[in-house]
Design a protein around this motif. Structure first.
Motif, PDB file in Angstrom:
ATOM      1  N   GLY A 148     100.492 -35.167  56.262  1.00  0.00           N
ATOM      2  CA  GLY A 148     100.704 -34.309  55.103  1.00  0.00           C
ATOM      3  C   GLY A 148     101.762 -34.867  54.174  1.00  0.00           C
ATOM      4  O   GLY A 148     101.568 -34.932  52.953  1.00  0.00           O
ATOM      5  N   ASN A 149     102.902 -35.278  54.761  1.00  0.00           N
ATOM      6  CA  ASN A 149     103.966 -35.857  53.938  1.00  0.00           C
ATOM      7  C   ASN A 149     103.500 -37.137  53.257  1.00  0.00           C
ATOM      8  O   ASN A 149     103.818 -37.402  52.104  1.00  0.00           O
ATOM      9  CB  ASN A 149     105.197 -36.140  54.798  1.00  0.00           C
ATOM     10  N   ARG A 150     102.746 -37.933  54.003  1.00  0.00           N
ATOM     11  CA  ARG A 150     102.272 -39.196  53.436  1.00  0.00           C
ATOM     12  C   ARG A 150     101.262 -38.953  52.316  1.00  0.00           C
ATOM     13  O   ARG A 150     101.207 -39.695  51.335  1.00  0.00           O
ATOM     14  CB  ARG A 150     101.651 -40.054  54.537  1.00  0.00           C
ATOM     15  N   GLY A 151     100.438 -37.899  52.493  1.00  0.00           N
ATOM     16  CA  GLY A 151      99.399 -37.621  51.508  1.00  0.00           C
ATOM     17  C   GLY A 151      99.815 -36.630  50.442  1.00  0.00           C
ATOM     18  O   GLY A 151      99.064 -36.397  49.490  1.00  0.00           O
ATOM     19  N   GLY A 152     100.999 -36.011  50.612  1.00  0.00           N
ATOM     20  CA  GLY A 152     101.494 -35.079  49.615  1.00  0.00           C
ATOM     21  C   GLY A 152     100.868 -33.705  49.679  1.00  0.00           C
ATOM     22  O   GLY A 152     100.673 -33.053  48.639  1.00  0.00           O
ATOM     23  N   TYR A 153     100.515 -33.237  50.875  1.00  0.00           N
ATOM     24  CA  TYR A 153      99.934 -31.902  51.000  1.00  0.00           C
ATOM     25  C   TYR A 153     100.539 -31.171  52.201  1.00  0.00           C
ATOM     26  O   TYR A 153     101.192 -31.766  53.055  1.00  0.00           O
ATOM     27  CB  TYR A 153      98.408 -31.963  51.136  1.00  0.00           C
ATOM     28  N   LEU A 154     100.296 -29.868  52.239  1.00  0.00           N
ATOM     29  CA  LEU A 154     100.767 -29.013  53.324  1.00  0.00           C
ATOM     30  C   LEU A 154      99.610 -28.659  54.242  1.00  0.00           C
ATOM     31  O   LEU A 154      98.480 -28.463  53.790  1.00  0.00           O
ATOM     32  CB  LEU A 154     101.378 -27.720  52.772  1.00  0.00           C
ATOM     33  N   TYR A 155      99.899 -28.576  55.531  1.00  0.00           N
ATOM     34  CA  TYR A 155      98.919 -28.085  56.482  1.00  0.00           C
ATOM     35  C   TYR A 155      99.066 -26.578  56.630  1.00  0.00           C
ATOM     36  O   TYR A 155     100.168 -26.026  56.528  1.00  0.00           O
ATOM     37  CB  TYR A 155      99.134 -28.719  57.857  1.00  0.00           C
ATOM     38  N   LYS A 156      97.943 -25.908  56.895  1.00  0.00           N
ATOM     39  CA  LYS A 156      97.948 -24.489  57.204  1.00  0.00           C
ATOM     40  C   LYS A 156      96.932 -24.247  58.311  1.00  0.00           C
ATOM     41  O   LYS A 156      95.736 -24.477  58.130  1.00  0.00           O
ATOM     42  CB  LYS A 156      97.580 -23.660  55.963  1.00  0.00           C
ATOM     43  N   PHE A 157      97.434 -23.809  59.474  1.00  0.00           N
ATOM     44  CA  PHE A 157      96.528 -23.554  60.589  1.00  0.00           C
ATOM     45  C   PHE A 157      95.852 -22.203  60.409  1.00  0.00           C
ATOM     46  O   PHE A 157      96.503 -21.199  60.112  1.00  0.00           O
ATOM     47  CB  PHE A 157      97.281 -23.579  61.919  1.00  0.00           C
ATOM     48  N   ASN A 158      94.531 -22.179  60.571  1.00  0.00           N
ATOM     49  CA  ASN A 158      93.743 -20.957  60.451  1.00  0.00           C
ATOM     50  C   ASN A 158      93.359 -20.481  61.853  1.00  0.00           C
ATOM     51  O   ASN A 158      92.466 -21.060  62.466  1.00  0.00           O
ATOM     52  CB  ASN A 158      92.488 -21.203  59.617  1.00  0.00           C
ATOM     53  N   PRO A 159      94.002 -19.440  62.368  1.00  0.00           N
ATOM     54  CA  PRO A 159      93.725 -18.980  63.730  1.00  0.00           C
ATOM     55  C   PRO A 159      92.338 -18.369  63.889  1.00  0.00           C
ATOM     56  O   PRO A 159      91.833 -18.258  65.016  1.00  0.00           O
ATOM     57  CB  PRO A 159      94.823 -17.930  63.980  1.00  0.00           C
ATOM     58  N   LYS A 160      91.696 -17.987  62.774  1.00  0.00           N
ATOM     59  CA  LYS A 160      90.357 -17.405  62.861  1.00  0.00           C
ATOM     60  C   LYS A 160      89.299 -18.461  63.152  1.00  0.00           C
ATOM     61  O   LYS A 160      88.341 -18.216  63.876  1.00  0.00           O
ATOM     62  CB  LYS A 160      90.023 -16.661  61.560  1.00  0.00           C
ATOM     63  N   THR A 161      89.483 -19.638  62.559  1.00  0.00           N
ATOM     64  CA  THR A 161      88.515 -20.722  62.764  1.00  0.00           C
ATOM     65  C   THR A 161      88.989 -21.731  63.805  1.00  0.00           C
ATOM     66  O   THR A 161      88.196 -22.508  64.327  1.00  0.00           O
ATOM     67  CB  THR A 161      88.258 -21.465  61.447  1.00  0.00           C
ATOM     68  N   GLY A 162      90.300 -21.724  64.085  1.00  0.00           N
ATOM     69  CA  GLY A 162      90.865 -22.715  64.993  1.00  0.00           C
ATOM     70  C   GLY A 162      90.978 -24.081  64.354  1.00  0.00           C
ATOM     71  O   GLY A 162      91.125 -25.093  65.048  1.00  0.00           O
TER      72      GLY A 162
END
Length: 260
Positions: free
Chosen positions: A210-224
């Motif tokens: 994410g840092n390398r690509g310039g984006y944030l991760y967001k985990f979705n517990p509904k889809t896993g």
């Protein structure tokens, strides 16, 4: 399935700062949900990090042999001395889960076996042997017969094309489990596929991307699954991004341990 978070890039600082901090997940026992993989190559000069290990859910130690080979040393490598230092570190810090020196491509399988036996003798524990393509099918079966925990290597280095490897994963996993043996996928965290390839554990440096690509991760517990978020014209703040991405991968790890 346990997901061990690997890779450095401020991970140690994030863990240390947030051991009792407010910007970490939540709750004083948050670190108990973290599984961490570290390399002996780096820890041998930073043993203070080992004071954090008791707070983790699980800790896995890599020999760091390949990193050592590409380091600043000069001349031939004395692998016996390296194994002795590795074993002393394991004994000193009471490490339970650690890999062998899987340097088949450098010294050959017979020398790997000799070094493995020496490591076992010095620690009184069985390391996790790492299967590589050159070892063959029968060797993997023998690993499962002789060891309680085995690993598949060569995924990151594309020793075998990924699609071919993935077709073989069910056989590796089934064979290990038939022998009451746990199996680890080194460097494999294609999240969608972890829902169908039931390793006992994997490790990943994906939280760094994410840092390398310039984006944030967001985990979705509904889809896993893990989602990527970015905004045109906005620049990612390095530290805040690293903390966020680390935390989201910890959340995925907690989910995986419960559902995968």
């Amino acid at each position: 399935m346990k997901v061990f978070i690997a890779g450095d890039n401020n991970k140690k600082k994030i863990l240390r700062e947030n051991l009792f901090g407010s910007d970490f997940l939540a709750g004083e026992n948050a670190l108990k949900g973290i599984n961490v993989l570290e390399s002996f190559y780096y820890l041998r000069k930073n043993e203070e990090f080992m004071t954090l290990v008791k707070h983790f859910g699980s800790f896995l130690l890599d020999s760091g042999a390949f990193t050592f080979m590409s380091g600043s040393h000069k001349g031939a490598i004395n692998w016996d001395e390296y194994v002795e230092e590795y074993a002393a570190f394991i004994n000193r810090h009471k490490v339970e889960l650690f890999f062998e020196l899987d340097i088949d491509s450098v010294v050959g399988i017979k020398e790997v076996e000799r070094l493995r036996e020496k490591l076992e003798a010095l620690t009184g524990k069985k390391p996790i042997p790492v299967w590589h393509k050159n070892r063959g099918k029968e060797y993997f079966i023998r690993m499962c017969e002789e060891y309680p925990y085995v690993a598949i290597g060569g995924i990151v280095t594309k020793e075998i094309p990924r699609k071919i490897y993935e077709k073989a994963f069910p056989w590796f996993i089934k064979t290990a489990h038939e022998h009451k043996c746990k199996i680890h996928g080194l460097g494999y965290t294609t999240i969608a596929n972890l829902h169908k390839y039931h390793f006992d554990s994997v490790d990943s440096t994906a939280w760094l991307y994410g840092n390398r690509g310039g984006y944030l991760y967001k985990f979705n517990p509904k889809t896993g699954l893990m989602e990527q978020m970015s905004k045109d014209g906005c620049r990612l703040k390095s530290r805040e991004g690293a903390v966020n991405n680390f935390n989201e991968w910890v959340k995925f790890g907690m989910y995986a341990e419960k559902f995968l």
